[in-house]
Design a protein around this motif. Structure first.
Motif, PDB file in Angstrom:
ATOM      1  N   TYR A  77      -3.451  -0.936  16.123  1.00 35.78           N
ATOM      2  CA  TYR A  77      -2.540  -1.897  16.731  1.00 35.78           C
ATOM      3  C   TYR A  77      -2.799  -1.947  18.228  1.00 35.78           C
ATOM      4  CZ  TYR A  77       0.003   2.210  18.326  1.00 35.78           C
ATOM      5  OH  TYR A  77       0.333   3.403  18.923  1.00 35.78           O
ATOM      6  N   GLY A  78      -2.340  -3.018  18.853  1.00 35.36           N
ATOM      7  CA  GLY A  78      -2.359  -3.133  20.311  1.00 35.36           C
ATOM      8  C   GLY A  78      -3.692  -2.773  20.931  1.00 35.36           C
ATOM      9  N   THR A  79      -3.662  -2.080  22.071  1.00 34.39           N
ATOM     10  CA  THR A  79      -4.884  -1.702  22.771  1.00 34.39           C
ATOM     11  C   THR A  79      -5.664  -0.637  22.037  1.00 34.39           C
ATOM     12  OG1 THR A  79      -3.640  -0.099  24.101  1.00 34.39           O
ATOM     13  CG2 THR A  79      -3.926  -2.295  25.020  1.00 34.39           C
ATOM     14  N   ARG A  80      -5.032   0.068  21.109  1.00 33.49           N
ATOM     15  CA  ARG A  80      -5.722   1.123  20.362  1.00 33.49           C
ATOM     16  C   ARG A  80      -6.902   0.559  19.574  1.00 33.49           C
ATOM     17  NH1 ARG A  80      -1.981   5.581  18.973  1.00 33.49           N
ATOM     18  NH2 ARG A  80      -2.943   5.727  16.927  1.00 33.49           N
ATOM     19  N   VAL A  81      -6.834  -0.707  19.175  1.00 33.26           N
ATOM     20  CA  VAL A  81      -7.917  -1.288  18.384  1.00 33.26           C
ATOM     21  C   VAL A  81      -9.206  -1.375  19.201  1.00 33.26           C
ATOM     22  CG1 VAL A  81      -7.614  -3.760  18.907  1.00 33.26           C
ATOM     23  CG2 VAL A  81      -8.319  -3.040  16.612  1.00 33.26           C
ATOM     24  N   ASN A  82      -9.092  -1.353  20.522  1.00 37.81           N
ATOM     25  CA  ASN A  82     -10.277  -1.474  21.370  1.00 37.81           C
ATOM     26  C   ASN A  82     -11.179  -0.245  21.313  1.00 37.81           C
ATOM     27  OD1 ASN A  82      -9.547  -4.046  22.318  1.00 37.81           O
ATOM     28  ND2 ASN A  82      -8.156  -3.141  23.815  1.00 37.81           N
ATOM     29  N   ARG A 100     -16.340   3.390   1.110  1.00 35.92           N
ATOM     30  CA  ARG A 100     -15.930   2.328   2.049  1.00 35.92           C
ATOM     31  C   ARG A 100     -14.929   2.886   3.041  1.00 35.92           C
ATOM     32  NH1 ARG A 100     -13.259   1.341  -2.647  1.00 35.92           N
ATOM     33  NH2 ARG A 100     -14.826  -0.144  -3.379  1.00 35.92           N
ATOM     34  N   ILE A 101     -14.782   2.182   4.157  1.00 36.81           N
ATOM     35  CA  ILE A 101     -13.724   2.442   5.129  1.00 36.81           C
ATOM     36  C   ILE A 101     -12.975   1.136   5.324  1.00 36.81           C
ATOM     37  CG2 ILE A 101     -13.175   3.117   7.492  1.00 36.81           C
ATOM     38  CD1 ILE A 101     -15.783   4.749   7.503  1.00 36.81           C
ATOM     39  N   VAL A 102     -11.655   1.191   5.232  1.00 37.20           N
ATOM     40  CA  VAL A 102     -10.839  -0.018   5.349  1.00 37.20           C
ATOM     41  C   VAL A 102      -9.888   0.130   6.539  1.00 37.20           C
ATOM     42  CG1 VAL A 102      -9.327  -1.643   4.158  1.00 37.20           C
ATOM     43  CG2 VAL A 102     -10.934  -0.251   2.837  1.00 37.20           C
ATOM     44  N   LEU A 103      -9.894  -0.859   7.404  1.00 34.94           N
ATOM     45  CA  LEU A 103      -8.985  -0.907   8.547  1.00 34.94           C
ATOM     46  C   LEU A 103      -7.941  -1.979   8.272  1.00 34.94           C
ATOM     47  CD1 LEU A 103      -8.238  -0.101  11.495  1.00 34.94           C
ATOM     48  CD2 LEU A 103      -9.777  -1.937  12.246  1.00 34.94           C
ATOM     49  N   TYR A 104      -6.682  -1.568   8.139  1.00 35.15           N
ATOM     50  CA  TYR A 104      -5.591  -2.501   7.849  1.00 35.15           C
ATOM     51  C   TYR A 104      -4.889  -2.899   9.142  1.00 35.15           C
ATOM     52  CZ  TYR A 104      -6.133  -1.669   2.877  1.00 35.15           C
ATOM     53  OH  TYR A 104      -6.636  -1.624   1.592  1.00 35.15           O
ATOM     54  N   LEU A 105      -4.754  -4.209   9.341  1.00 34.98           N
ATOM     55  CA  LEU A 105      -4.130  -4.752  10.547  1.00 34.98           C
ATOM     56  C   LEU A 105      -3.013  -5.712  10.167  1.00 34.98           C
ATOM     57  CD1 LEU A 105      -7.401  -5.634  12.503  1.00 34.98           C
ATOM     58  CD2 LEU A 105      -6.061  -3.525  12.676  1.00 34.98           C
ATOM     59  N   ASP A 106      -1.969  -5.758  10.986  1.00 34.08           N
ATOM     60  CA  ASP A 106      -0.918  -6.747  10.744  1.00 34.08           C
ATOM     61  C   ASP A 106      -1.272  -8.039  11.477  1.00 34.08           C
ATOM     62  OD1 ASP A 106       0.249  -6.804  13.449  1.00 34.08           O
ATOM     63  OD2 ASP A 106       0.899  -4.763  13.002  1.00 34.08           O
ATOM     64  N   ASP A 107      -0.403  -9.046  11.333  1.00 32.86           N
ATOM     65  CA  ASP A 107      -0.748 -10.366  11.860  1.00 32.86           C
ATOM     66  C   ASP A 107      -0.575 -10.503  13.367  1.00 32.86           C
ATOM     67  OD1 ASP A 107       1.989 -10.376  12.003  1.00 32.86           O
ATOM     68  OD2 ASP A 107       2.282 -11.905  10.457  1.00 32.86           O
ATOM     69  N   SER A 108      -0.239  -9.403  14.064  1.00 30.68           N
ATOM     70  CA  SER A 108      -0.190  -9.468  15.528  1.00 30.68           C
ATOM     71  C   SER A 108      -1.588  -9.405  16.138  1.00 30.68           C
ATOM     72  CB  SER A 108       0.656  -8.318  16.088  1.00 30.68           C
ATOM     73  OG  SER A 108      -0.001  -7.076  15.909  1.00 30.68           O
TER      74      SER A 108
END
Length: 336
Positions: A77-82, A100-108
């Motif tokens: 989330y937020g700046t952590r995704v950078n 596999r590796i899956v990264l789940y993100l919300d719609d923000s």
């Protein structure tokens, strides 16, 4: 383009809180914690830089461990995704890499604004699954258990650099104890002599006594690396909507209580580095206070009250002393 900041508490960090605001109040303990944190910054920075610059090998989608896919799931989330690509690369550069590796993100988080180095990892086997309802830190297991119902599931965090043996060590322990939750790090839930829950700061933090054998009292910290066999998914998702009212920012505690409710023990590995290196700048505020001690106390109290659980439910004596249900076969390479 870097993603802008957004506040979201999770079980692994309090991103906008200064470290001094979550100290235990014990001057000597807090001073030691501060020294350890400073030491880790200097010790681990070279490896973080090395991982950041590395070109990881592509994951093998045909990889199976004892006939099952192995999925690593995390959220950001937020700046952590950078900086999430560093954590993900370290999970790709394993002695035994997952399917596999899956990264789940919300719609923000808008895909067009995700950092290029993260998107480039899709060619290596990263799955970016965006647009999900924001269940905060619960996102890292909630959707993976639905999307990959027959896969072994390993949970991780986006702000840590994982040791190269993380996946292999978890799989080896799963082979020996296939019906347990496996973790590289755990805290022991403690009660006083009258059966009252003790404050989080009085639990046995990073507990390894009597491990690695199945026990009810350890609470595995998911971000440090934890494994869940698919047979446990229905129990762990039981009553999931209540997680958002009873423990919205305490996924580790929520999962632990569900495990206790359904009699699922935990195994904590010994002889490993329990806590991975922090990616600097991600504001992991303290090793001792996951989600803050006060928040954990409140969440655990609500859950114990709601489910009418007491100290006897966390009694290690309720687990067989040596339930070797599986094979000790070590992790192998690709199994088609």
């Amino acid at each position: 383009m870097p993603v802008s900041s957004r506040k979201e508490p999770d079980s692994g960090a309090s991103p906008d809180v200064d470290r001094t605001q979550v100290m235990s109040g014990n001057v000597f303990k807090d001073a030691l914690d501060s020294l350890r944190w400073t030491y880790r910054k200097h010790r681990d920075k070279p490896r973080e830089r090395q991982i950041a610059k590395a070109e990881p090998p592509a994951l093998n989608p045909e990889f199976r461990f004892q006939g099952r896919e192995v999925t690593v799931s995390l959220t950001s989330y937020g700046t952590r995704v950078n900086t999430a690509s560093i954590a993900i690369k370290s999970l790709m550069m394993q002695t035994v890499a997952p399917t596999r590796i899956v990264l789940y993100l919300d719609d923000s988080l808008v895909r067009a604004d995700l950092p290029a180095d993260l998107l480039e990892l899709e060619s290596k086997g990263l799955v970016i699954s965006a647009g999900h309802e924001d269940f905060l830190s619960h996102k890292k297991y909630r959707f993976a258990m639905e999307d990959y119902p027959d896969s072994l599931l390993i949970l991780a965090d986006d702000d840590l650099v994982y040791e190269p043996d993380t996946v292999e060590s978890l799989l080896k322990a799963h082979a020996e104890y296939p019906s347990a939750v496996i973790g590289r790090r755990a805290h022991r839930v403690k009660f006083d002599s009258s059966g009252q829950l003790l404050p989080y700061t009085e639990w046995d933090l990073q507990w390894s006594e009597l491990c690695p054998t199945p026990r009810m009292s350890p609470m595995v910290t998911t971000g440090a690396g934890s494994l869940y066999p698919p047979e446990l998914f229905p129990a762990l998702l039981d009553d999931f909507p209540l997680s958002q009212t009873l423990a919205p920012t305490a996924d580790d505690i929520w999962l632990k209580v569900q495990e206790v409710r359904h009699g699922i023990p935990s195994v904590v590995l010994s002889g490993v580095r329990a806590m991975p290196a922090e990616i600097l700048g991600t504001n992991r505020v303290s090793l001792y206070h996951v989600n803050g001690p006060r928040g954990n106390d409140e969440a655990m109290g609500r859950l114990l009250d709601h489910y009418h659980l007491d100290s006897t439910c966390f009694d290690d004596a309720t687990v067989d002393a040596d339930p070797h249900e599986g094979s000790k076969e070590p992790p192998r390479g690709t199994e088609l």
